[in-house]
Design a protein around this motif. Structure first.
Motif, mmCIF file in Angstrom:
data_model
loop_
_atom_site.group_PDB
_atom_site.id
_atom_site.type_symbol
_atom_site.label_atom_id
_atom_site.label_comp_id
_atom_site.label_asym_id
_atom_site.label_seq_id
_atom_site.Cartn_x
_atom_site.Cartn_y
_atom_site.Cartn_z
ATOM 1 N N ASN A 202 0.829 -1.213 0.000
ATOM 2 C CA ASN A 202 0.000 0.000 0.000
ATOM 3 C C ASN A 202 0.859 1.256 0.000
ATOM 4 N N LEU A 203 1.891 1.257 0.833
ATOM 5 C CA LEU A 203 2.765 2.422 0.939
ATOM 6 C C LEU A 203 3.503 2.682 -0.371
ATOM 7 N N ILE A 204 4.031 1.636 -0.980
ATOM 8 C CA ILE A 204 4.736 1.782 -2.256
ATOM 9 C C ILE A 204 3.803 2.318 -3.333
ATOM 10 N N VAL A 205 2.621 1.715 -3.430
ATOM 11 C CA VAL A 205 1.647 2.149 -4.438
ATOM 12 C C VAL A 205 1.274 3.613 -4.231
ATOM 13 N N ARG A 206 1.042 3.991 -2.976
ATOM 14 C CA ARG A 206 0.619 5.366 -2.677
ATOM 15 C C ARG A 206 1.697 6.386 -3.028
ATOM 16 N N VAL A 207 2.928 6.177 -2.562
ATOM 17 C CA VAL A 207 3.946 7.211 -2.779
ATOM 18 C C VAL A 207 4.390 7.267 -4.243
ATOM 19 N N ILE A 208 4.458 6.115 -4.914
ATOM 20 C CA ILE A 208 4.829 6.117 -6.325
ATOM 21 C C ILE A 208 3.760 6.837 -7.150
ATOM 22 N N ASP A 209 2.499 6.572 -6.829
ATOM 23 C CA ASP A 209 1.401 7.257 -7.520
ATOM 24 C C ASP A 209 1.446 8.759 -7.256
ATOM 25 N N ASP A 210 1.692 9.148 -6.008
ATOM 26 C CA ASP A 210 1.734 10.576 -5.675
ATOM 27 C C ASP A 210 2.861 11.302 -6.404
ATOM 28 N N ILE A 211 3.997 10.637 -6.531
ATOM 29 C CA ILE A 211 5.123 11.242 -7.247
ATOM 30 C C ILE A 211 4.763 11.439 -8.727
ATOM 31 N N ALA A 212 4.247 10.378 -9.333
ATOM 32 C CA ALA A 212 3.999 10.392 -10.781
ATOM 33 C C ALA A 212 2.857 11.322 -11.175
ATOM 34 N N THR A 213 1.873 11.502 -10.281
ATOM 35 C CA THR A 213 0.696 12.310 -10.636
ATOM 36 C C THR A 213 0.750 13.713 -10.045
ATOM 37 N N TYR A 214 1.848 14.075 -9.394
ATOM 38 C CA TYR A 214 1.910 15.356 -8.687
ATOM 39 C C TYR A 214 1.661 16.550 -9.613
ATOM 40 N N GLU A 215 2.358 16.604 -10.728
ATOM 41 C CA GLU A 215 2.225 17.763 -11.625
ATOM 42 C C GLU A 215 0.805 17.882 -12.167
ATOM 43 N N LEU A 216 0.215 16.748 -12.556
ATOM 44 C CA LEU A 216 -1.147 16.763 -13.106
ATOM 45 C C LEU A 216 -2.145 17.247 -12.060
ATOM 46 N N GLU A 217 -2.080 16.674 -10.854
ATOM 47 C CA GLU A 217 -3.052 17.022 -9.823
ATOM 48 C C GLU A 217 -2.822 18.434 -9.295
ATOM 49 N N ASN A 218 -1.585 18.827 -9.199
ATOM 50 C CA ASN A 218 -1.281 20.185 -8.761
ATOM 51 C C ASN A 218 -1.774 21.198 -9.795
ATOM 52 N N GLY A 219 -1.662 20.815 -11.072
ATOM 53 C CA GLY A 219 -2.084 21.700 -12.151
ATOM 54 C C GLY A 219 -3.568 21.960 -12.176
ATOM 55 N N ARG A 220 -4.359 20.998 -11.674
ATOM 56 C CA ARG A 220 -5.816 21.214 -11.648
ATOM 57 C C ARG A 220 -6.290 21.720 -10.286
ATOM 58 N N GLY A 221 -5.315 22.132 -9.464
ATOM 59 C CA GLY A 221 -5.652 22.795 -8.206
ATOM 60 C C GLY A 221 -5.940 21.873 -7.051
ATOM 61 N N GLN A 222 -5.609 20.594 -7.180
ATOM 62 C CA GLN A 222 -5.868 19.645 -6.099
ATOM 63 C C GLN A 222 -4.755 19.749 -5.055
ATOM 64 N N VAL A 223 -5.113 20.180 -3.853
ATOM 65 C CA VAL A 223 -4.088 20.417 -2.834
ATOM 66 C C VAL A 223 -4.052 19.336 -1.755
ATOM 67 N N THR A 224 -5.016 18.446 -1.746
ATOM 68 C CA THR A 224 -5.041 17.430 -0.699
ATOM 69 C C THR A 224 -4.246 16.201 -1.134
ATOM 70 N N ILE A 225 -3.025 16.422 -1.518
ATOM 71 C CA ILE A 225 -2.169 15.319 -1.937
ATOM 72 C C ILE A 225 -0.954 15.254 -1.032
ATOM 73 N N GLY A 226 -0.387 14.058 -0.959
ATOM 74 C CA GLY A 226 0.646 13.782 0.030
ATOM 75 C C GLY A 226 1.846 14.697 0.002
ATOM 76 N N ILE A 227 2.291 15.055 -1.181
ATOM 77 C CA ILE A 227 3.501 15.867 -1.288
ATOM 78 C C ILE A 227 3.271 17.244 -0.682
ATOM 79 N N ASP A 228 2.108 17.831 -0.925
ATOM 80 C CA ASP A 228 1.805 19.135 -0.330
ATOM 81 C C ASP A 228 1.645 19.038 1.187
ATOM 82 N N CYS A 229 1.079 17.935 1.661
ATOM 83 C CA CYS A 229 0.972 17.734 3.118
ATOM 84 C C CYS A 229 2.361 17.663 3.751
ATOM 85 N N TYR A 230 3.244 16.935 3.096
ATOM 86 C CA TYR A 230 4.604 16.799 3.623
ATOM 87 C C TYR A 230 5.322 18.145 3.601
#
Length: 312
Positions: A202-230
């Motif tokens: 679960n941890l591997i899937v979550r952090v790898i997904d967060d890394i790979a999708t960060y630019e896309l999700e950040n670009g559409r204004g989604q702030v509730t993602i792990g990298i921004d929390c960290y």
């Protein structure tokens, strides 16, 4: 050859439902999702039914994910979440028209699983899969509510307490065993207790997904993602946060070895859970989102396995 036949069967089911034309916001990734199943199970024909069941479930999860991520209003999503928890066809009357299509498709899918597996004494397994889907949808709603309210979890741990479920690995892993004769009720209880190997996957899937999708999700204004929390919790830059996430993933691969030593279940079951992490490594290779944009990452593998394959 049987892999191509399995894919044809999944695609026939998908086209008959016609979800993509009726829910135009959803991604059409049924081929990619069937490809995923080839990395979960050994290639023998005896796993054919398991691959088909998992591919169908993953396709449904993908549409639900898109509904929560990109389309539904928070009011609609609340009603849909409550309807899924009740799991009753009468709840359909409360839903907007487009959600009636999705809700009916979800209930029909699990009813078909039950009809197929009940004569084999595996209704109990379908029950576990259904409960895992309910939990996934509940956590999707929490995430959607955070996004709508512009709420950024106060700590990385608060984010992860929900995000470990929205990675959808729990639901997929449970479903991957529902047709397997070796997965008795004890195996599902073991999964429900979150053994170390499942936690690490679960941890591997979550952090790898967060890394790979960060630019896309950040670009559409989604702030509730792990990298921004960290970043918020530790007061660091995006670059530092991404580096930390990569380190989490790298160190977690080592922890998987400990998970494989669990002697409460068979080695075959442990390896099947382990394979979900390996699959993510392929899908998000070099921090690319191979699921949202499969052309570069997944397409060459799919062509090699299902189009240009040859008999040996």
């Amino acid at each position: 050859m049987h892999h191509k036949e399995e894919l044809c069967q999944v695609m026939r089911w998908w086209k008959e439902m016609d979800l993509i034309s009726r829910l135009s916001y959803a991604r059409d990734r049924v081929v990619e999702l069937y490809f995923w199943t080839l990395g979960i199970y050994p290639p023998e024909p005896r796993h054919s039914n398991a691959r088909i069941i998992l591919a169908k479930t993953a396709a449904m999860i993908s549409v639900i994910d898109d509904t929560y991520d990109t389309y539904g209003t928070i009011e609609e999503l609340q009603v849909f979440t409550e309807a899924i928890q009740k799991w009753d066809i009468s709840e359909m009357d409360q839903l907007p028209d487009y959600m009636k299509i999705l809700y009916g498709a979800v209930l029909d899918l699990y009813e078909a699983f039950d009809a197929e597996l009940s004569p084999k004494g595996r209704s109990f397994a379908v029950h576990y899969a259904r409960e895992a889907m309910k939990e996934l949808v509940k956590c999707y709603y929490v995430e959607a509510k955070w996004f709508t309210e512009g709420y950024l979890p106060s700590s990385f741990d608060e984010y992860m307490s929900n995000a470990m479920t929205t990675a959808a690995t729990d639901a997929a892993v449970v479903t991957s065993f529902i047709s397997s004769a070796i997965a008795k009720i004890e195996v599902f209880d073991w999964l429900l207790a979150k053994p170390k190997i499942l936690q690490v996957v679960n941890l591997i899937v979550r952090v790898i997904d967060d890394i790979a999708t960060y630019e896309l999700e950040n670009g559409r204004g989604q702030v509730t993602i792990g990298i921004d929390c960290y970043k918020k919790e530790h007061g660091v830059s995006t670059q530092v946060a991404l580096k930390h996430f990569n380190e989490i993933a790298e160190n977690s691969w080592k922890d998987l070895n400990d998970g494989l030593m669990d002697n409460r279940v068979s080695k075959e079951i442990l390896v099947q859970v382990f394979n979900f992490a390996k699959l993510m490594d392929v899908t998000y290779k070099h921090n690319q989102d191979g699921y949202t944009n499969p052309e570069k990452v997944l397409k060459p593998h799919i062509l090699a396995l299902l189009v240009h394959s040859c008999e040996i």
